[in-house]
Design a protein around this motif. Structure first.
Motif, PDB file in Angstrom:
ATOM      1  N   ARG A  78       4.219   5.771  -5.447  1.00  0.00           N
ATOM      2  CA  ARG A  78       4.280   5.851  -6.914  1.00  0.00           C
ATOM      3  C   ARG A  78       3.269   6.837  -7.475  1.00  0.00           C
ATOM      4  N   SER A  79       2.074   6.883  -6.874  1.00  0.00           N
ATOM      5  CA  SER A  79       1.026   7.760  -7.389  1.00  0.00           C
ATOM      6  C   SER A  79       1.185   9.199  -6.922  1.00  0.00           C
ATOM      7  N   GLY A  80       2.099   9.445  -5.988  1.00  0.00           N
ATOM      8  CA  GLY A  80       2.355  10.803  -5.527  1.00  0.00           C
ATOM      9  C   GLY A  80       1.397  11.288  -4.463  1.00  0.00           C
ATOM     10  N   VAL A  81       0.658  10.389  -3.842  1.00  0.00           N
ATOM     11  CA  VAL A  81      -0.286  10.765  -2.790  1.00  0.00           C
ATOM     12  C   VAL A  81       0.497  11.131  -1.541  1.00  0.00           C
ATOM     13  N   GLU A  83       0.835  -1.205   0.000  1.00  0.00           N
ATOM     14  CA  GLU A  83       0.000   0.000   0.000  1.00  0.00           C
ATOM     15  C   GLU A  83       0.873   1.260   0.000  1.00  0.00           C
ATOM     16  N   TYR A  84       1.921   1.255   0.802  1.00  0.00           N
ATOM     17  CA  TYR A  84       2.836   2.392   0.872  1.00  0.00           C
ATOM     18  C   TYR A  84       3.506   2.634  -0.478  1.00  0.00           C
ATOM     19  N   ASN A  85       3.991   1.569  -1.111  1.00  0.00           N
ATOM     20  CA  ASN A  85       4.647   1.716  -2.411  1.00  0.00           C
ATOM     21  C   ASN A  85       3.690   2.243  -3.467  1.00  0.00           C
ATOM     22  N   ALA A  86       2.444   1.782  -3.446  1.00  0.00           N
ATOM     23  CA  ALA A  86       1.447   2.259  -4.408  1.00  0.00           C
ATOM     24  C   ALA A  86       1.175   3.744  -4.206  1.00  0.00           C
TER      25      ALA A  86
END
Length: 118
Positions: A105-108, A99-102
């Motif tokens: 990557r998305s810049g959230v 979840e952290y990596n996602a």
């Protein structure tokens, strides 16, 4: 299918084409054995913390993938046989790391409210 992160340190004498070919070779190996590539991140040429085989720089590549649990042992054998690979490390990711990596990557940004200074 379990989630993993692979970091590979390649020899610095590889050309850009050889580096891309090596990335494709390992990504294809994962997909051909029932895995799935989640994200590939070539870091490029970096200095090493200590010399490895008398080399002070190396080409780094980080790959996030999901694969069956028995896949990693076969994969490690393939990387150990490759002269272009100086070091490699496979890390199992839990659901929080995925979840952290996602999010990263998305810049959230962090969604938790900031605590006021007291």
């Amino acid at each position: 299918m379990n989630n993993y992160e692979l970091m590979v340190i390649f020899t610095p004498v590889l050309s850009d084409e050889e580096f891309k070919t090596a990335q494709k070779k390992y990504a294809d190996y994962i997909t051909s054995h029932g895995g799935e590539i989640v994200h590939s991140n070539p870091w490029g040429l970096k200095s090493l913390a200590y010399p490895i085989q008398k080399k002070t720089t190396a080409i780094y590549w980080v790959l996030e993938y999901s694969a069956p649990s028995d896949f990693n042992e076969k994969f490690k054998v393939q990387m150990n046989r490759d002269d272009q690979v100086l070091r490699h490390m496979i890390t199992a990711l839990d659901k929080y790391a995925v979840e952290y990596n996602a999010k990263k990557r998305s810049g959230v940004k962090n969604t938790e409210p900031e605590k006021a200074a007291e």
